[in-house]
Design a protein around this motif. Structure first.
Motif, PDB file in Angstrom:
ATOM      1  N   ASP B 223      28.995  36.532  39.648  1.00  0.00           N
ATOM      2  CA  ASP B 223      28.733  35.245  40.343  1.00  0.00           C
ATOM      3  C   ASP B 223      29.620  34.139  40.161  1.00  0.00           C
ATOM      4  OD1 ASP B 223      26.725  36.518  41.691  1.00  0.00           O
ATOM      5  OD2 ASP B 223      25.154  35.919  39.963  1.00  0.00           O
ATOM      6  N   VAL B 224      30.553  34.171  39.117  1.00  0.00           N
ATOM      7  CA  VAL B 224      31.307  33.255  38.480  1.00  0.00           C
ATOM      8  C   VAL B 224      32.753  33.309  39.254  1.00  0.00           C
ATOM      9  CG1 VAL B 224      32.284  31.935  36.471  1.00  0.00           C
ATOM     10  CG2 VAL B 224      30.256  33.491  36.406  1.00  0.00           C
ATOM     11  N   MET B 225      33.159  34.622  39.472  1.00  0.00           N
ATOM     12  CA  MET B 225      34.528  34.808  39.814  1.00  0.00           C
ATOM     13  C   MET B 225      34.806  34.264  41.240  1.00  0.00           C
ATOM     14  SD  MET B 225      34.307  39.079  40.470  1.00  0.00           S
ATOM     15  CE  MET B 225      33.772  39.648  41.956  1.00  0.00           C
ATOM     16  N   LYS B 226      36.189  34.236  41.619  1.00  0.00           N
ATOM     17  CA  LYS B 226      36.487  33.922  42.875  1.00  0.00           C
ATOM     18  C   LYS B 226      36.957  35.054  43.329  1.00  0.00           C
ATOM     19  CE  LYS B 226      40.586  32.307  43.360  1.00  0.00           C
ATOM     20  NZ  LYS B 226      41.804  31.160  43.303  1.00  0.00           N
ATOM     21  N   ARG B 227      36.396  35.359  44.709  1.00  0.00           N
ATOM     22  CA  ARG B 227      36.718  36.622  45.224  1.00  0.00           C
ATOM     23  C   ARG B 227      38.066  36.668  45.940  1.00  0.00           C
ATOM     24  NH1 ARG B 227      32.179  40.160  45.126  1.00  0.00           N
ATOM     25  NH2 ARG B 227      30.412  39.182  44.250  1.00  0.00           N
ATOM     26  N   GLU B 228      38.681  35.452  46.567  1.00  0.00           N
ATOM     27  CA  GLU B 228      39.610  35.320  47.243  1.00  0.00           C
ATOM     28  C   GLU B 228      40.691  35.512  46.086  1.00  0.00           C
ATOM     29  OE1 GLU B 228      38.464  31.937  48.721  1.00  0.00           O
ATOM     30  OE2 GLU B 228      37.913  32.578  50.721  1.00  0.00           O
ATOM     31  N   GLN B 229      41.631  36.560  46.307  1.00  0.00           N
ATOM     32  CA  GLN B 229      42.703  36.504  45.209  1.00  0.00           C
ATOM     33  C   GLN B 229      44.043  36.905  46.117  1.00  0.00           C
ATOM     34  OE1 GLN B 229      41.551  39.313  42.015  1.00  0.00           O
ATOM     35  NE2 GLN B 229      40.470  40.278  43.756  1.00  0.00           N
ATOM     36  N   THR B 230      45.007  36.235  45.205  1.00  0.00           N
ATOM     37  CA  THR B 230      46.348  36.652  45.648  1.00  0.00           C
ATOM     38  C   THR B 230      46.720  37.792  44.917  1.00  0.00           C
ATOM     39  OG1 THR B 230      46.726  34.345  46.319  1.00  0.00           O
ATOM     40  CG2 THR B 230      48.649  35.756  46.193  1.00  0.00           C
ATOM     41  N   LEU B 231      46.795  39.339  45.522  1.00  0.00           N
ATOM     42  CA  LEU B 231      47.311  40.307  44.775  1.00  0.00           C
ATOM     43  C   LEU B 231      48.554  40.708  45.119  1.00  0.00           C
ATOM     44  CD1 LEU B 231      44.157  42.722  45.451  1.00  0.00           C
ATOM     45  CD2 LEU B 231      44.552  41.252  43.615  1.00  0.00           C
ATOM     46  N   ILE B 232      49.477  41.108  44.141  1.00  0.00           N
ATOM     47  CA  ILE B 232      50.880  41.049  44.081  1.00  0.00           C
ATOM     48  C   ILE B 232      51.152  42.596  44.001  1.00  0.00           C
ATOM     49  CG2 ILE B 232      52.908  40.701  43.047  1.00  0.00           C
ATOM     50  CD1 ILE B 232      51.716  37.880  43.806  1.00  0.00           C
ATOM     51  N   PRO B 233      51.757  43.114  45.112  1.00  0.00           N
ATOM     52  CA  PRO B 233      51.947  44.495  45.091  1.00  0.00           C
ATOM     53  C   PRO B 233      53.173  44.637  44.103  1.00  0.00           C
ATOM     54  CG  PRO B 233      52.304  43.537  47.220  1.00  0.00           C
ATOM     55  CD  PRO B 233      52.153  42.539  46.444  1.00  0.00           C
ATOM     56  N   VAL B 234      53.217  45.632  43.289  1.00  0.00           N
ATOM     57  CA  VAL B 234      53.987  45.965  42.293  1.00  0.00           C
ATOM     58  C   VAL B 234      55.655  45.993  42.713  1.00  0.00           C
ATOM     59  CG1 VAL B 234      53.994  48.616  42.288  1.00  0.00           C
ATOM     60  CG2 VAL B 234      54.066  47.333  40.225  1.00  0.00           C
ATOM     61  N   VAL B 256      49.090  45.081  41.690  1.00  0.00           N
ATOM     62  CA  VAL B 256      48.501  46.327  42.042  1.00  0.00           C
ATOM     63  C   VAL B 256      49.668  47.397  42.500  1.00  0.00           C
ATOM     64  CG1 VAL B 256      46.200  45.168  42.511  1.00  0.00           C
ATOM     65  CG2 VAL B 256      48.030  45.420  44.123  1.00  0.00           C
ATOM     66  N   ASP B 257      49.045  48.587  42.127  1.00  0.00           N
ATOM     67  CA  ASP B 257      49.897  49.500  42.697  1.00  0.00           C
ATOM     68  C   ASP B 257      49.782  49.956  43.977  1.00  0.00           C
ATOM     69  OD1 ASP B 257      47.798  51.180  42.402  1.00  0.00           O
ATOM     70  OD2 ASP B 257      48.435  52.523  40.799  1.00  0.00           O
TER      71      ASP B 257
END
Lengths: 473, 473
Positions: B223-234, B256-257
């Motif tokens: 409930d605290v976290m932000k769900r929209e994230q920028t994930l960086i492919p490895v 992330v892999d």
């Protein structure tokens, strides 16, 4: 129920976002066109549905990619999606364009939602009358904060800083700090470090939030905090601020006034734009393209670039003047006129190489008076090696083509000589300008070109005259 | 007692540091000289006393400012001050210089103190045999982490990321997360956000530490976290990573892999170097100066620059070839040879302006296929305005000087024409190269110069021939 639905809805939005951006994270042209078509057709519904899932940074990009004359219509269609974050991310000129279309109280509403630094960025571009109106529409606290920020010079730390920060007294424990943060709703949530201050509100230490989370509640803040801090004077230039952040790998830094009191905080996310901008500026300045902002009104761009071209005109005329001394030689042997440009051109290229390296080294504090003489020697060695190689190559090549030993020798020697001129001018011009506190990126290339052009023509035509190289040889 | 003494000792150190740095935060030349003098005199004591108060970034700078041949002696004198942080801050070439002087187990000791990303930066530059030896001397965990990082392509997210990060399951509460952080000594302290992962270790949200500190213990992380994230492919290129950090104002990001598992974290302090480097690279690439690193061994620099000069030679020869068609005109009227360089030179300057702007706009994702045609029109309008202004000015000026209407018309028209060529080539060349996935900063200027030189000479001499402008006119 809503708990389980939320992630799914988000997942959909993410898939949609994917299709709006290309693999380089830029808005797809088809997507931009679809939005603009919807706006033009008066289909506000569709336009809103398309824009809604976008990140504020992408909404800002959308406005930048929209032609000037269609921006107002787009803004009208998606008005409720135009929040403060979008304006904070927007290019200055495009923002000005949009703000002109808004009422002062609307601008004030947007500004009051923002941290001081972002609000200042929006308000500082307005003209004086609009600024007054917007400031009048703000509540007194916001107004005072923004007016104070505007009192600092442009591009200074005072303009960049936000006044929303967390500062705690040194005698507090970690537990005190946590309770304070939990107990005060009105505090900012946008911070990464806590500043510890003494009774005079002077910063005495900085504490990363991770340390606070890793430390038992009863430990004193004074024992957790790092005492070595990089304090930013409020009037420091933003370029200098950016260099400090980079050198000391800072996430945030305290800004202090003349008396050493903590007055604000700068966070790294505001600095990355500046680092990028300042580092990219060199290429624009060296080429006389000014700010090089593609959203700038065309008349400003014309003025900047034309000024630069006019400054360069005397340099070009000087070179022409040098050539005119050798009218006789050229009339007698027109081949000289074809080849002299090779000498000046190759020198120009070599000079530009050295200049680019030296300008970057000065801008990044890598070239200081400690290593200037080493740099000069280094560039001279490079110029000599390249000059000899090119001179030999061009000399031999021209011997093969024209079967003229005298021409080959003159051509090769002139290439060597002009490479040396280029290497030395490429270091000495920017270093000298920097000593006189003139930005070497702005004015170096005029002088370097002047040297490589004039000396290139002089060496080639002069040597040709000296050796008596002419058509009947 | 020690409590009160500590700040005073620090204060002294700070005063000393002040005198070592100039107002631009660079080491004073007198200070550098004093250290080197002490080293040369064998006075290790003094050298150590001078260097000890410096920040690791300044110690790294000191080595960069020290001539190559004196670095080993300096390293020997201050060996115990050369910790991992100093190496992490050092220029690649200077670091290589120093590492060559160390035993593999000493390098391993340094590497094991660092986060994966910094350790990789040190080890990736060693040659294969040394790399193997250093890896063998590391403990198995560090070794596995570094070997994995080295398996990713150079300049990719996999090389930049650190594996030390905090990830918690989504069903935890804020209190669980805080207890976990307090209870596990071995966790990293170098983090600004916590990643929330699902059962498959896929990131589902990010939580800034400030939110955790502001939220009651019993609230769920989900409930605290932000769900929209920028994930960086490895395998994402570091330039792209830098643009994401900048666009979305990130402090840290999950890497992330291929299967979407969280494998590492990149923090903004590692990105600011890249932003600066990538943005500053354009000026070096446009001028053919390669990396432009002033610490690079001279033979590499010569190779890079000479290659560029040789690539430009055919361009220069092409221009000479164009001129040679007008041998007759030049022999009859040598003034043409003096003036033709003004036409090509002014065109070159205008072309460089446009090129610099377009290359920066492409690099910062501001110029996309959505606004390319608008950019071409914009640059054409600028070129036309500048061309008409300069053409008139130069035409009138030459009428005054040489009293020749035909020469004035030809000169002015050629200037106008070449400005248009410059404006169009300045946009079309880099945009076309970018379409073919060729870095426009590396190769554009050769082509733009080719156009402005050849067309400059062709238009001026061609018009002169057409209008029959010659000496007896």
């Amino acid at each position: 129920m809503s708990e389980t639905e939320l992630p799914e809805a988000r997942a959909d939005a993410e898939v949609e976002t994917e299709s709006q951006l290309d693999r380089d994270d830029r808005l797809r042209p088809e997507f931009v066109q679809a939005v603009l078509d919807a706006v033009e057709a008066g289909d506000t519904e569709t336009a809103r549905a398309l824009v809604e899932p976008l990140h504020p940074a992408d909404v800002a990009d959308l406005f930048e990619l929209t032609p000037h004359e269609e921006r107002a219509a787009l803004a009208h269609a998606v008005a409720d999606l135009l929040d403060a974050d979008v304006f904070a991310e927007m290019n200055d000129y495009v923002r000005e364009d949009l703000l002109d279309a808004l009422e002062p109280h609307e601008v004030a509403d947007i500004a009051s939602e923002l941290d001081t630094d972002d609000a200042v960025a929006i308000i500082e571009d307005l003209d004086a009358a609009e600024q007054r109106e917007v400031l009048r529409a703000l509540d007194p606290d916001d107004r005072a904060a923004i007016e104070e920020a505007l009192s600092y010079p442009e591009e200074s730390a005072g303009r960049l800083m936000q006044r929303e920060l967390i500062a705690v007294p040194e005698h507090w424990t970690v537990g005190d700090a946590i309770d304070y943060l939990r107990g005060h709703e009105e505090l900012t949530t946008d911070f990464w470090e806590i500043f510890v201050v003494d009774r005079r509100h002077h910063p005495v230490g900085t504490c990363a939030l991770s340390w606070i989370l890793r430390t038992p509640r009863e430990i004193a803040m004074a024992d957790v905090m790092k005492r070595e801090q990089t304090l930013i004077p409020v009037d420091m230039d933003q370029e200098e601020v950016a260099l400090r952040f980079q050198k000391y790998a800072l996430i945030s830094a305290a800004v202090v006034d003349d008396s050493g009191r903590l007055v604000g905080m700068i966070t790294v996310d505001d600095i990355v734009h500046i680092i990028q901008q300042e580092a990219g500026e060199d290429v624009l300045r060296l080429s006389g393209a000014g700010e090089g902002d593609i959203n700038e009104p065309i008349r400003f761009t014309v003025r900047t670039r034309l000024t630069w071209l006019l400054i360069n005109l005397p340099t070009a005329m000087l070179a022409a003047f040098v050539i005119s001394f050798f009218d006789g030689e050229i009339a007698a042997f027109a081949l000289l006129a074809s080849l002299m440009g090779v000498v000046s051109g190759m020198g120009g290229n070599a000079g530009t190489q050295t200049l680019a390296v030296v300008v970057r080294a000065i801008a990044t504090n890598q070239l200081t008076s400690s290593n200037t003489s080493r740099m000069i020697v280094r560039e001279f060695r490079i110029a000599a090696t390249n000059g000899v190689t090119l001179g030999l190559l061009i000399g031999i090549g021209s011997l093969i083509i024209w079967h003229r030993a005298d021409l080959a020798v003159v051509f090769g020697l002139a290439i060597l000589f002009n490479n040396l001129v280029a290497g030395l001018a490429g270091v000495l011009v920017p270093v000298t300008l920097d000593r006189f506190d003139i930005d070497p990126a702005v004015s170096s290339s005029v002088f370097v070109t002047m040297f490589t052009d004039s000396m290139g023509f002089l060496s080639f035509l002069g040597l040709a005259a000296l050796f008596g190289v002419h058509g009947t040889g």
